[in-house]
Design a protein around this motif. Structure first.
Motif, PDB file in Angstrom:
ATOM      1  N   LYS A  23      -6.020   0.815 -16.571  1.00  0.00           N
ATOM      2  CA  LYS A  23      -4.872   1.225 -15.777  1.00  0.00           C
ATOM      3  C   LYS A  23      -4.489   2.627 -16.217  1.00  0.00           C
ATOM      4  O   LYS A  23      -4.269   2.881 -17.387  1.00  0.00           O
ATOM      5  N   LYS A  24      -4.404   3.530 -15.252  1.00  0.00           N
ATOM      6  CA  LYS A  24      -4.263   4.930 -15.622  1.00  0.00           C
ATOM      7  C   LYS A  24      -3.102   5.665 -14.971  1.00  0.00           C
ATOM      8  O   LYS A  24      -2.935   6.849 -15.160  1.00  0.00           O
ATOM      9  N   PHE A  25      -2.267   4.989 -14.208  1.00  0.00           N
ATOM     10  CA  PHE A  25      -1.149   5.639 -13.535  1.00  0.00           C
ATOM     11  C   PHE A  25       0.156   5.127 -14.137  1.00  0.00           C
ATOM     12  O   PHE A  25       0.506   3.975 -13.972  1.00  0.00           O
ATOM     13  N   GLN A  26       0.870   6.001 -14.844  1.00  0.00           N
ATOM     14  CA  GLN A  26       2.061   5.593 -15.590  1.00  0.00           C
ATOM     15  C   GLN A  26       3.334   6.054 -14.899  1.00  0.00           C
ATOM     16  O   GLN A  26       3.467   7.207 -14.482  1.00  0.00           O
ATOM     17  N   CYS A  27       4.290   5.140 -14.794  1.00  0.00           N
ATOM     18  CA  CYS A  27       5.600   5.433 -14.206  1.00  0.00           C
ATOM     19  C   CYS A  27       6.397   6.294 -15.180  1.00  0.00           C
ATOM     20  O   CYS A  27       6.499   5.964 -16.364  1.00  0.00           O
ATOM     21  N   VAL A  28       6.974   7.365 -14.672  1.00  0.00           N
ATOM     22  CA  VAL A  28       7.759   8.259 -15.530  1.00  0.00           C
ATOM     23  C   VAL A  28       9.137   7.678 -15.831  1.00  0.00           C
ATOM     24  O   VAL A  28       9.812   8.124 -16.753  1.00  0.00           O
ATOM     25  N   HIS A  29       9.558   6.666 -15.069  1.00  0.00           N
ATOM     26  CA  HIS A  29      10.890   6.085 -15.245  1.00  0.00           C
ATOM     27  C   HIS A  29      10.914   4.963 -16.282  1.00  0.00           C
ATOM     28  O   HIS A  29      11.856   4.854 -17.049  1.00  0.00           O
ATOM     29  N   CYS A  30       9.872   4.102 -16.270  1.00  0.00           N
ATOM     30  CA  CYS A  30       9.905   2.948 -17.176  1.00  0.00           C
ATOM     31  C   CYS A  30       8.628   2.797 -17.998  1.00  0.00           C
ATOM     32  O   CYS A  30       8.469   1.823 -18.727  1.00  0.00           O
ATOM     33  N   SER A  31       7.713   3.713 -17.852  1.00  0.00           N
ATOM     34  CA  SER A  31       6.446   3.731 -18.604  1.00  0.00           C
ATOM     35  C   SER A  31       5.486   2.610 -18.231  1.00  0.00           C
ATOM     36  O   SER A  31       4.487   2.404 -18.918  1.00  0.00           O
ATOM     37  N   PHE A  70      11.001  -2.023   4.231  1.00  0.00           N
ATOM     38  CA  PHE A  70      10.167  -2.643   3.204  1.00  0.00           C
ATOM     39  C   PHE A  70       9.752  -1.608   2.175  1.00  0.00           C
ATOM     40  O   PHE A  70       9.580  -0.433   2.490  1.00  0.00           O
ATOM     41  N   ARG A  71       9.574  -2.073   0.939  1.00  0.00           N
ATOM     42  CA  ARG A  71       9.116  -1.198  -0.130  1.00  0.00           C
ATOM     43  C   ARG A  71       7.596  -1.076  -0.115  1.00  0.00           C
ATOM     44  O   ARG A  71       7.038  -0.044  -0.463  1.00  0.00           O
ATOM     45  N   HIS A  72       6.906  -2.126   0.289  1.00  0.00           N
ATOM     46  CA  HIS A  72       5.439  -2.139   0.287  1.00  0.00           C
ATOM     47  C   HIS A  72       4.892  -2.062   1.705  1.00  0.00           C
ATOM     48  O   HIS A  72       5.372  -2.757   2.600  1.00  0.00           O
ATOM     49  N   GLY A  73       3.867  -1.258   1.873  1.00  0.00           N
ATOM     50  CA  GLY A  73       3.216  -1.155   3.170  1.00  0.00           C
ATOM     51  C   GLY A  73       2.624  -2.481   3.609  1.00  0.00           C
ATOM     52  O   GLY A  73       2.612  -2.803   4.798  1.00  0.00           O
ATOM     53  N   SER A  74       2.156  -3.284   2.662  1.00  0.00           N
ATOM     54  CA  SER A  74       1.562  -4.579   3.008  1.00  0.00           C
ATOM     55  C   SER A  74       2.616  -5.539   3.565  1.00  0.00           C
ATOM     56  O   SER A  74       2.336  -6.310   4.489  1.00  0.00           O
ATOM     57  N   GLU A 129       4.440   2.900  -4.774  1.00  0.00           N
ATOM     58  CA  GLU A 129       5.303   1.828  -4.288  1.00  0.00           C
ATOM     59  C   GLU A 129       6.170   1.253  -5.414  1.00  0.00           C
ATOM     60  O   GLU A 129       7.287   0.825  -5.168  1.00  0.00           O
ATOM     61  N   HIS A 130       5.668   1.265  -6.648  1.00  0.00           N
ATOM     62  CA  HIS A 130       6.480   0.830  -7.787  1.00  0.00           C
ATOM     63  C   HIS A 130       7.681   1.758  -7.975  1.00  0.00           C
ATOM     64  O   HIS A 130       8.797   1.299  -8.217  1.00  0.00           O
ATOM     65  N   GLU A 131       7.455   3.054  -7.853  1.00  0.00           N
ATOM     66  CA  GLU A 131       8.538   4.022  -8.090  1.00  0.00           C
ATOM     67  C   GLU A 131       9.660   3.905  -7.063  1.00  0.00           C
ATOM     68  O   GLU A 131      10.780   4.341  -7.316  1.00  0.00           O
ATOM     69  N   PHE A 132       9.397   3.292  -5.908  1.00  0.00           N
ATOM     70  CA  PHE A 132      10.458   3.070  -4.925  1.00  0.00           C
ATOM     71  C   PHE A 132      11.551   2.175  -5.507  1.00  0.00           C
ATOM     72  O   PHE A 132      12.708   2.245  -5.079  1.00  0.00           O
ATOM     73  N   ILE A 133      11.213   1.326  -6.503  1.00  0.00           N
ATOM     74  CA  ILE A 133      12.217   0.486  -7.166  1.00  0.00           C
ATOM     75  C   ILE A 133      13.261   1.389  -7.833  1.00  0.00           C
ATOM     76  O   ILE A 133      14.459   1.183  -7.677  1.00  0.00           O
ATOM     77  N   HIS A 134      12.780   2.385  -8.556  1.00  0.00           N
ATOM     78  CA  HIS A 134      13.678   3.271  -9.292  1.00  0.00           C
ATOM     79  C   HIS A 134      14.483   4.173  -8.357  1.00  0.00           C
ATOM     80  O   HIS A 134      15.609   4.552  -8.676  1.00  0.00           O
ATOM     81  N   ASN A 171      13.400   1.836   0.534  1.00  0.00           N
ATOM     82  CA  ASN A 171      12.434   1.007   1.258  1.00  0.00           C
ATOM     83  C   ASN A 171      11.950   1.858   2.433  1.00  0.00           C
ATOM     84  O   ASN A 171      12.511   1.792   3.524  1.00  0.00           O
ATOM     85  N   PRO A 172      10.909   2.654   2.225  1.00  0.00           N
ATOM     86  CA  PRO A 172      10.548   3.673   3.209  1.00  0.00           C
ATOM     87  C   PRO A 172       9.793   3.165   4.442  1.00  0.00           C
ATOM     88  O   PRO A 172       9.707   3.878   5.432  1.00  0.00           O
ATOM     89  N   TYR A 173       9.253   1.956   4.393  1.00  0.00           N
ATOM     90  CA  TYR A 173       8.498   1.441   5.530  1.00  0.00           C
ATOM     91  C   TYR A 173       9.474   0.738   6.480  1.00  0.00           C
ATOM     92  O   TYR A 173      10.042  -0.292   6.143  1.00  0.00           O
ATOM     93  N   VAL A 174       9.664   1.302   7.673  1.00  0.00           N
ATOM     94  CA  VAL A 174      10.678   0.823   8.611  1.00  0.00           C
ATOM     95  C   VAL A 174      10.009   0.227   9.843  1.00  0.00           C
ATOM     96  O   VAL A 174       9.112   0.831  10.432  1.00  0.00           O
ATOM     97  N   CYS A 175      10.467  -0.952  10.247  1.00  0.00           N
ATOM     98  CA  CYS A 175       9.973  -1.579  11.471  1.00  0.00           C
ATOM     99  C   CYS A 175      10.561  -0.822  12.658  1.00  0.00           C
ATOM    100  O   CYS A 175      11.775  -0.679  12.781  1.00  0.00           O
ATOM    101  N   LYS A 176       9.681  -0.346  13.534  1.00  0.00           N
ATOM    102  CA  LYS A 176      10.124   0.445  14.676  1.00  0.00           C
ATOM    103  C   LYS A 176      10.350  -0.408  15.924  1.00  0.00           C
ATOM    104  O   LYS A 176      10.661   0.119  16.993  1.00  0.00           O
ATOM    105  N   GLU A 177      10.210  -1.725  15.784  1.00  0.00           N
ATOM    106  CA  GLU A 177      10.446  -2.621  16.914  1.00  0.00           C
ATOM    107  C   GLU A 177      11.913  -2.525  17.332  1.00  0.00           C
ATOM    108  O   GLU A 177      12.818  -2.558  16.494  1.00  0.00           O
ATOM    109  N   ILE A 178      12.144  -2.391  18.636  1.00  0.00           N
ATOM    110  CA  ILE A 178      13.511  -2.251  19.146  1.00  0.00           C
ATOM    111  C   ILE A 178      14.353  -3.435  18.697  1.00  0.00           C
ATOM    112  O   ILE A 178      13.977  -4.586  18.863  1.00  0.00           O
ATOM    113  N   GLY A 179      15.502  -3.132  18.095  1.00  0.00           N
ATOM    114  CA  GLY A 179      16.428  -4.161  17.654  1.00  0.00           C
ATOM    115  C   GLY A 179      16.125  -4.740  16.286  1.00  0.00           C
ATOM    116  O   GLY A 179      16.843  -5.612  15.817  1.00  0.00           O
TER     117      GLY A 179
END
Length: 139
Positions: free
Chosen positions: A33-41, A74-78, A52-57, A61-69
């Motif tokens: 594992k080689k990608f370290q979070c600068v906020h919590c290590s 969501f924080r995760h694209g999945s 997607e982990h850094e969105f917690i800090h 929640n950048p993924y928005v449902c564009k369906e009308i109404g």
């Protein structure tokens, strides 16, 4: 169709292709594992997982449902992709049933009129973040 099973003891994950199995094994069963979070290590196995982990800090929640109404976020694209499949399934059911009639009801919450299709019933779908009521035709 072939399935590729994780060989790690106690892991029951299966994948449709070798690439996804390899990604799973690297993410969950190696120390590489080689990608370290600068906020919590915390150390993660991919740049996307770190993003997607850094969105917690950042409390976003950048993924928005564009369906009308809808507009769920969501924080995760999945999670967002799984949620969009719910809308697609509902549209397919509604389109097959040719439901077009509506009735107006008085909402007790805000004393306004709401329209509800006549031959519909409310069902509860599995929540993704929060409860998501939908109206489907009575079959």
């Amino acid at each position: 169709m072939d399935t590729y099973m994780c060989q790690f003891p106690g892991c029951l994950k299966q994948y449709k292709n070798q690439c996804n199995l390899k990604r799973h094994e690297e993410a969950f069963h190696t120390e590489n594992k080689k990608f370290q979070c600068v906020h919590c290590s915390k150390v993660l196995s991919s740049k996307q997982n770190l993003k997607e982990h850094e969105f917690i800090h950042k409390n976003v929640n950048p993924y928005v449902c564009k369906e009308i109404g809808c507009g769920l976020r969501f924080r995760h694209g999945s999670q967002h992709s799984a949620h969009k499949r719910i809308h697609t399934a509902i549209k397919n059911i509604v389109n097959r049933s040719n439901v077009g009639k509506i009735k107006l009801i008085l909402s007790e919450e805000n004393n306004s009129l709401e329209s509800i299709p006549i031959n519909m019933q409310e069902i509860s779908l599995p929540p993704i973040g929060k409860s998501q009521p939908y109206f489907l035709p009575i079959i």
